[in-house]
Design an enzyme around this catalytic site. Structure first.
Site: not given
Ligand code: SAM
Ligand code: DTB
Ligand code: SF4
Length: 330
Positions: A55, A59, A62, A99, A131, A191, A263
């Site tokens: 990506c 973030c 992430c 989802c 979702c 959500c 959730r």
């Molecule tokens: N790329 C899209 C976005 O950012 O909206 C969708 C996927 S993104 C991985 C969805 C959500 O996962 C993020 O907004 C964040 O709240 C959660 N998330 C990602 N990495 C995480 C982590 N290490 N711990 C907890 N939540 C995480």
């Molecule tokens: C949300 O609030 N938590 C989920 C879902 N919406 C998409 C994602 C959590 C991701 C945790 C890190 C991972 O497994 O990559």
């Molecule tokens: Fe990309 Fe992760 Fe940020 Fe979603 S949360 S926009 S997957 S870097």
């Protein structure tokens, strides 16, 4: 105490709730939960990463951001048939919401989006609530997803507006809010929640809740994630989230958004059943099930089934409308 569905909260009011002595807070949240929802029920959702890693966003939490070396393998968009197999398996294991997550900054109008539209149709035909979480959306894209049968769109605020730029620099809070607006306009349920453990203050958490609660409609679903600290990301060494902070956050969300599905999201592998039970008591009524979230581990269906029978919880059926009488009693 007379909680109501309100959209004019002040941060002081939310702070007063958040700062209530813990057991008193849990009691209040449990009372609101009992008044508005069936407390024996927990919604079981399953996540699938349909496009993983690589990506362009930064973030800080992430594992899928291309700029951090986290060991996550980049995987192109999955085939529809494969996704439907996962959805069917999740349904057989008791999930009612599926989802699909993509590591995209935003949706583009191309063949990949056409394929996601087909996936949405397919999962909808299985009788599950569908979702997606695909990044930023235009109003047209949100409408196309709605027409395909999308039930909910996940797009998290993650933290407060004030703390946002410490965590993400490649988009703004207002970008996030604009997508949420597009989702609403398309008639898809929202959500939207956040993560605790990003180095934010209590005031940041309160401000994030304030933004959520004062939206024209409360999000139908609010995920509260505990940071899963990932090696290779800037937040790798953040301290583990305190369970009491998680409980406080869930309880406050429950009190100010009585009918919302709150959730208990990422971070459950670090929590005991007793700790999760406290979260359910405080008003959490939805979880992600299945041994993987998007890229990180999660308790297995078997472990959660054991927990459900231990705590006397049952999975909520799909597309359930809460009967009116629940809000009129107690
Ligand atoms: N790329 C899209 C976005 O950012 O909206 C969708 C996927 S993104 C991985 C969805 C959500 O996962 C993020 O907004 C964040 O709240 C959660 N998330 C990602 N990495 C995480 C982590 N290490 N711990 C907890 N939540 C995480
Ligand atoms: C949300 O609030 N938590 C989920 C879902 N919406 C998409 C994602 C959590 C991701 C945790 C890190 C991972 O497994 O990559
Ligand atoms: Fe990309 Fe992760 Fe940020 Fe979603 S949360 S926009 S997957 S870097």
């Amino acid at each position: 105490m007379q909680p109501e569905i309100r959209h004019n909260w002040t941060s002081e009011e939310i702070k007063n709730i958040y700062d209530t002595p813990l057991l008193e807070l849990v009691f209040k949240a449990a009372s609101v939960h009992r008044k508005y929802n069936d407390t024996a029920e927990v919604q079981v959702c399953t996540l699938l990463s349909i496009k993983t890693g690589g990506c362009s966003e930064d973030c800080a939490y992430c594992p899928q951001a291309a700029r951090y070396s986290t060991g996550v393998e980049v995987q192109a968009l999955m085939k529809k048939e494969e996704v439907l197999e996962y959805a069917q398996k999740a349904k057989n294991a008791g999930s009612t919401r599926f989802c699909m997550g993509a590591a995209w900054r935003e949706v583009r109008d191309n063949k990949d989006f056409d394929r996601v539209i087909d996936m949405v149709k397919g999962v909808n035909e299985l009788g599950m609530e569908v979702c997606c979480t695909l990044g930023m959306l235009t109003e047209d894209q949100a409408s196309r997803l709605a027409d395909a049968g999308l039930y909910a769109y996940n797009h998290n605020l993650d933290t407060s507006k004030e703390h946002y730029s410490e965590i993400i620099s490649t988009r703004t809070y207002d970008d996030r809010l604009a997508t949420l607006d597009n989702v609403r306009k398309a008639g898809v349920t929202v959500c939207c929640g956040g993560i605790i453990g990003l180095g934010e203050t209590h005031a940041d958490r309160i401000n994030m809740l304030l933004t959520l609660v004062n939206m024209p409609e409360h999000p139908e679903s609010v995920p509260i994630n505990a940071l899963v600290a990932i090696k290779g990301t800037p937040l790798a060494n953040n301290p583990k989230v305190d369970i009491w902070d998680m409980v406080r956050m869930i309880a406050t969300a429950r009190i100010i958004m009585p009918k919302t599905m709150v959730r208990l999201s990422a971070g459950r592998t670090e929590m005991s059943i007793a700790e999760q039970a406290l979260c359910f008591m405080a008003g959490a009524n939805s979880i992600f099930a299945g041994d993987k979230l998007l890229t990180t581990p999660n308790p297995s269906f078997e472990e959660d089934n054991t927990m459900f029978s231990m705590l006397g919880l049952t999975p909520r059926v799909a597309f359930k409308e809460e009967p009116q009488y629940l809000s009129e009693t107690v």
